[in-house]
Design a protein around this motif. Structure first.
Motif, PDB file in Angstrom:
ATOM      1  N   THR A  50       0.833  -1.212   0.000  1.00 48.26           N
ATOM      2  CA  THR A  50       0.000   0.000   0.000  1.00 48.26           C
ATOM      3  C   THR A  50       0.861   1.254   0.000  1.00 48.26           C
ATOM      4  O   THR A  50       0.573   2.219  -0.712  1.00 48.26           O
ATOM      5  CB  THR A  50      -0.927   0.007   1.233  1.00 48.26           C
ATOM      6  N   TYR A  51       1.940   1.226   0.787  1.00 42.58           N
ATOM      7  CA  TYR A  51       2.827   2.392   0.842  1.00 42.58           C
ATOM      8  C   TYR A  51       3.550   2.601  -0.487  1.00 42.58           C
ATOM      9  O   TYR A  51       3.560   3.712  -1.034  1.00 42.58           O
ATOM     10  CB  TYR A  51       3.850   2.217   1.964  1.00 42.58           C
ATOM     11  N   LEU A  52       4.157   1.544  -1.015  1.00 46.21           N
ATOM     12  CA  LEU A  52       5.004   1.682  -2.194  1.00 46.21           C
ATOM     13  C   LEU A  52       4.221   1.934  -3.473  1.00 46.21           C
ATOM     14  O   LEU A  52       4.736   2.542  -4.410  1.00 46.21           O
ATOM     15  CB  LEU A  52       5.877   0.434  -2.342  1.00 46.21           C
ATOM     16  N   THR A  53       2.975   1.483  -3.539  1.00 42.11           N
ATOM     17  CA  THR A  53       2.157   1.731  -4.738  1.00 42.11           C
ATOM     18  C   THR A  53       1.290   2.981  -4.595  1.00 42.11           C
ATOM     19  O   THR A  53       0.559   3.329  -5.513  1.00 42.11           O
ATOM     20  CB  THR A  53       1.235   0.528  -5.005  1.00 42.11           C
ATOM     21  N   PHE A  54       1.386   3.642  -3.426  1.00 43.23           N
ATOM     22  CA  PHE A  54       0.584   4.839  -3.135  1.00 43.23           C
ATOM     23  C   PHE A  54      -0.920   4.566  -3.203  1.00 43.23           C
ATOM     24  O   PHE A  54      -1.715   5.487  -3.409  1.00 43.23           O
ATOM     25  CB  PHE A  54       0.940   5.988  -4.097  1.00 43.23           C
ATOM     26  N   SER A  55      -1.326   3.326  -3.045  1.00 48.78           N
ATOM     27  CA  SER A  55      -2.758   3.020  -3.103  1.00 48.78           C
ATOM     28  C   SER A  55      -3.505   3.570  -1.892  1.00 48.78           C
ATOM     29  O   SER A  55      -4.740   3.653  -1.904  1.00 48.78           O
ATOM     30  CB  SER A  55      -2.977   1.509  -3.230  1.00 48.78           C
ATOM     31  N   TRP A  56      -2.777   3.950  -0.831  1.00 49.14           N
ATOM     32  CA  TRP A  56      -3.431   4.574   0.322  1.00 49.14           C
ATOM     33  C   TRP A  56      -4.106   5.888  -0.054  1.00 49.14           C
ATOM     34  O   TRP A  56      -5.042   6.333   0.619  1.00 49.14           O
ATOM     35  CB  TRP A  56      -2.426   4.807   1.455  1.00 49.14           C
ATOM     36  N   HIS A  59      -7.989   6.387  -0.354  1.00 51.04           N
ATOM     37  CA  HIS A  59      -8.854   6.454   0.826  1.00 51.04           C
ATOM     38  C   HIS A  59      -8.473   7.576   1.793  1.00 51.04           C
ATOM     39  O   HIS A  59      -9.296   7.976   2.623  1.00 51.04           O
ATOM     40  CB  HIS A  59      -8.818   5.125   1.587  1.00 51.04           C
ATOM     41  N   PHE A  60      -7.247   8.084   1.705  1.00 53.47           N
ATOM     42  CA  PHE A  60      -6.777   9.089   2.664  1.00 53.47           C
ATOM     43  C   PHE A  60      -6.105  10.251   1.940  1.00 53.47           C
ATOM     44  O   PHE A  60      -5.377  10.050   0.962  1.00 53.47           O
ATOM     45  CB  PHE A  60      -5.778   8.451   3.647  1.00 53.47           C
ATOM     46  N   ASN A  61      -6.362  11.465   2.447  1.00 60.52           N
ATOM     47  CA  ASN A  61      -5.756  12.655   1.848  1.00 60.52           C
ATOM     48  C   ASN A  61      -4.278  12.787   2.197  1.00 60.52           C
ATOM     49  O   ASN A  61      -3.504  13.358   1.432  1.00 60.52           O
ATOM     50  CB  ASN A  61      -6.478  13.918   2.320  1.00 60.52           C
ATOM     51  N   SER A 470     -13.306  24.679   0.602  1.00 59.61           N
ATOM     52  CA  SER A 470     -13.615  23.297   0.964  1.00 59.61           C
ATOM     53  C   SER A 470     -13.765  23.109   2.471  1.00 59.61           C
ATOM     54  O   SER A 470     -13.052  23.713   3.263  1.00 59.61           O
ATOM     55  CB  SER A 470     -12.506  22.375   0.441  1.00 59.61           C
ATOM     56  N   ASN A 471     -14.719  22.255   2.835  1.00 65.87           N
ATOM     57  CA  ASN A 471     -14.921  21.905   4.241  1.00 65.87           C
ATOM     58  C   ASN A 471     -14.187  20.618   4.627  1.00 65.87           C
ATOM     59  O   ASN A 471     -14.332  20.129   5.739  1.00 65.87           O
ATOM     60  CB  ASN A 471     -16.419  21.731   4.527  1.00 65.87           C
ATOM     61  N   SER A 472     -13.416  20.063   3.688  1.00 66.18           N
ATOM     62  CA  SER A 472     -12.711  18.819   3.964  1.00 66.18           C
ATOM     63  C   SER A 472     -11.490  19.085   4.845  1.00 66.18           C
ATOM     64  O   SER A 472     -11.078  20.224   5.045  1.00 66.18           O
ATOM     65  CB  SER A 472     -12.273  18.161   2.653  1.00 66.18           C
TER      66      SER A 472
END
Length: 497
Positions: A50-56, A59-61, A470-472
Motif C-alpha cells: 500500500t505504501y510503495l504503490t501509493f494506493s493509500w 482512501h486518505f488525503n 472546501s470543508n474537507s
C-alpha cells in the motif's frame, strides 16, 4: 581549417551528451528496479504494498491519516513498514521508553543526519552526543534567561502591532492566512536569531529570497526521507541533477546570507547586541560554519513550527464558534477595552486560551512525527522487537486521534479537556509529545507558546476570521513541518462589539 577545429569539439560534446543521457536512462531504470525489488522481493505485506504503490491515496488525503488508521487498528498501537525499515508507534509507554528510559539507545542517528546534513549541518537538531549536549547547554542558558524572553516578546509585540494587525485590517478580499502567518513568524525569528528584519510582512507582501530558499530547502530535504532508497538521492546529489541540484542552490542562498551576517556582525561587534547570533558568538567566536549551523537550526524551529501551529489553530477555530466565544469572554475579562496586545502577565492568567492552543496542537501538531535510530537491539514495552540500526518513529499526529489515549471524543476540538475547575492542567508529555519529551524536550516551548497566544489574543479579539472554500480536512505537503497544500484562504472582517 575552422571545420577541422570544430569537428573534434563537436564530437566530444556529442559523446558527452550521449554518455550522460545513457547514464540518466540507466539510473532511472535502476531506480525503478530498486522500487520493484523493495515492493516484491523485500516485503510483500499489505502495508508495504500500500505504501510503495501509493494506493493509500484512494482512501486518505494524507500519509499521516493513513498511518493513524493503521495505528488505531493495531492492538499495541505500533506498526511496521518493512520497506522503510521503520517501526511507527502511537503508544505512550513506547514513547516514554524511546525518549527517556532508553534515551541513549535512540539517537537521531547517522541516516537522519545524512538526510538533513546539507541544510542543518552540525546544528542542535541534527547531532547527538557531545555536540548536542554542548549546544543544548548553551541554548538552555540563553533561552531560559529573563532578558532573552523579554527581548523576544518585544519583537513579537512590535510585529503584531505594526504589521500583522494593519495588513489584516486593510484586506477585505480573501487572503491566504497560512502565508501571512509564515511571513509573520519568519520576520520574528530572523529578528530574534540574526537581528535581521527581512520585511516579509510589509504591505506589498514582498517575495523574500531567503524565505523562498529556506522553504525549498526544507521541503526537498524532507522528500529525501520518502524515497525508496537513500541511494537514489545520494546519486542525484553526486551528479548534481534534479531535486538535489535545486536543494544545493537553495542552501547556497541560505549559506550566503548567514555567512554575510556573521561577517558583518564580527566587524560591527556583537557584545552589546541581544539577538541569538550575537549571544552565541560570545561563546563561539572562531567557527563561522558552526555558528551558521546553530542559527539555521533555530530559524527552522522558530519559523515553521509556530506558523504551522497557528494555521491549525485558526482552521479549527473557524469551525468551532463556541470555543471562539469563550476565548473572547476570557480576553474581555483580563484586557481593557482599548488594549490590542495582551501582556505576559495577562496571558499567564488566561487558562482557557492556553487550553485552546494546546488542544489545537493535539489535533494538528506542527511536527507530525519524529524518528530515531536504534543504536542496539531493544524491546519496547509493548513487546515490539527493535533491531539495531532500524528507524523508530513516534507519531504525535496519530496519538492525538487515538481513542485509547484521549477517549471517545478524541476527534473533537474541546479545550475543556485541559481544564480542572477552570485551571489549565498539562498532560503527561509522553501522551502529548508535541514538544518532544525527556532530555530533548523543546527549549523554545515557552517562547513559542507566548508568541502563539499573543497572536491569537490580538486577532480573535479584533477580527472575525472564516476559512473559505472546501470543508474537507487539510491536505499537507511533504515537509519537516505541517504545511497545508494550497494554503488556507480566509475572509477577515472587523469584529462588531
Amino acid at each position: 581549417m575552422k571545420f577541422e577545429v570544430a569537428l573534434p569539439y563537436s564530437m566530444a560534446t556529442t559523446t558527452f551528451t550521449y554518455f550522460f543521457f545513457s547514464f540518466t536512462v540507466l539510473f532511472s531504470f535502476f531506480s525503478f528496479l530498486l522500487f520493484l525489488f523493495r515492493m516484491k522481493a523485500c516485503c510483500n505485506c499489505h502495508t508495504c504494498r500500500t505504501y510503495l504503490t501509493f494506493s493509500w491515496t484512494s482512501h486518505f488525503n494524507n500519509l499521516c491519516d493513513w498511518y493513524t488508521h493503521l495505528l488505531r487498528n493495531s492492538p499495541t498501537g505500533t506498526i511496521h513498514v518493512h520497506a522503510l525499515a521503520n517501526t511507527i508507534t502511537a503508544n505512550p509507554d513506547n514513547v516514554h521508553h524511546i525518549l527517556k528510559t532508553r534515551f541513549h539507545n535512540y539517537p537521531k542517528g547517522k541516516p537522519f543526519s545524512a538526510i538533513l546534513g546539507d541544510l542543518l549541518g552540525q546544528g542542535i537538531f541534527n547531532v547527538d552526543g557531545h555536540a548536542w549536549m554542548f549546544q543544548r547547554k548553551m541554548a538552555s542558558l540563553e533561552l531560559g534567561s529573563v532578558a532573552i524572553r523579554s527581548y523576544a516578546l518585544d519583537i513579537v509585540t512590535r510585529e503584531i502591532q505594526s504589521r500583522l494587525l494593519p495588513i489584516l485590517a486593510a484586506n477585505d478580499a480573501v487572503l491566504d492566512l497560512q502565508d501571512i502567518l509564515r511571513r509573520f513568524s519568519f520576520d520574528n525569528i530572523c529578528n530574534f536569531s540574526f537581528g535581521l528584519d527581512p520585511g516579509c510582512l510589509h504591505p506589498s507582501l514582498p517575495v523574500s529570497p531567503l524565505a523562498q530558499a529556506f522553504d525549498q530547502a526544507s521541503r526537498l530535504s524532507a522528500e529525501r526521507a520518502m524515497m525508496a532508497s537513500p541511494l537514489i538521492w545520494k546519486v542525484k546529489r553526486l551528479l548534481n541533477v534534479g531535486s538535489e541540484k535545486k536543494l544545493k542552490e537553495a542552501i547556497r542562498v541560505v549559506n550566503d546570507l548567514a555567512e554575510g551576517l556573521i561577517k558583518q556582525r564580527r566587524e560591527m561587534g556583537y557584545s552589546t547586541r541581544k539577538d541569538l547570533l550575537s549571544r552565541f558568538m560570545s561563546s563561539i567566536s572562531d567557527n563561522d560554519a558552526y555558528l551558521r549551523d546553530i542559527v539555521v537550526s533555530f530559524l527552522l524551529a522558530g519559523r515553521d513550527t509556530v506558523a504551522a501551529a497557528l494555521t491549525g489553530f485558526f482552521w479549527l477555530l473557524s469551525r468551532n464558534g463556541r470555543v471562539q466565544s469563550r476565548i473572547r469572554e476570557e480576553l474581555d475579562r483580563f484586557m481593557g477595552p482599548d488594549e490590542e496586545i495582551a501582556s505576559f502577565h495577562q496571558l499567564r492568567e488566561m487558562h482557557y486560551l492556553n487550553a485552546a492552543v494546546y488542544e489545537s496542537m493535539r489535533l494538528y501538531p506542527p511536527v507530525q512525527f519524529d524518528s530515531k535510530f536504534a543504536a542496539e537491539d531493544d524491546v519496547l514495552p509493548d513487546g515490539t522487537f527493535i533491531r539495531k540500526g532500524t528507524r523508530v518513529t513516534y507519531h504525535p499526529y496519530a496519538m492525538g486521534r487515538m481513542e485509547r489515549i484521549w477517549g471517545p471524543d478524541c476527534l473533537e476540538f474541546r479545550p475543556e479537556r485541559w481544564l480542572q475547575d477552570g485551571v489549565f492542567l498539562p498532560e503527561c508529555p509522553f501522551k502529548y509529545p508535541v514538544f518532544q519529551a525527556g532530555p530533548r524536550v523543546c527549549l523554545g516551548k515557552e517562547l513559542a507558546l507566548v508568541e502563539m497566544k499573543s497572536v491569537v489574543a490580538a486577532l480573535v479579539r479584533r477580527f472575525d476570521i472564516r476559512v473559505v472554500g472546501s470543508n474537507s480536512e487539510p491536505r499537507f505537503v511533504p515537509g519537516l513541518t505541517a504545511t497545508v497544500r494550497g494554503g488556507m484562504p480566509v475572509r477577515v472582517s472587523e469584529r462588531r462589539r
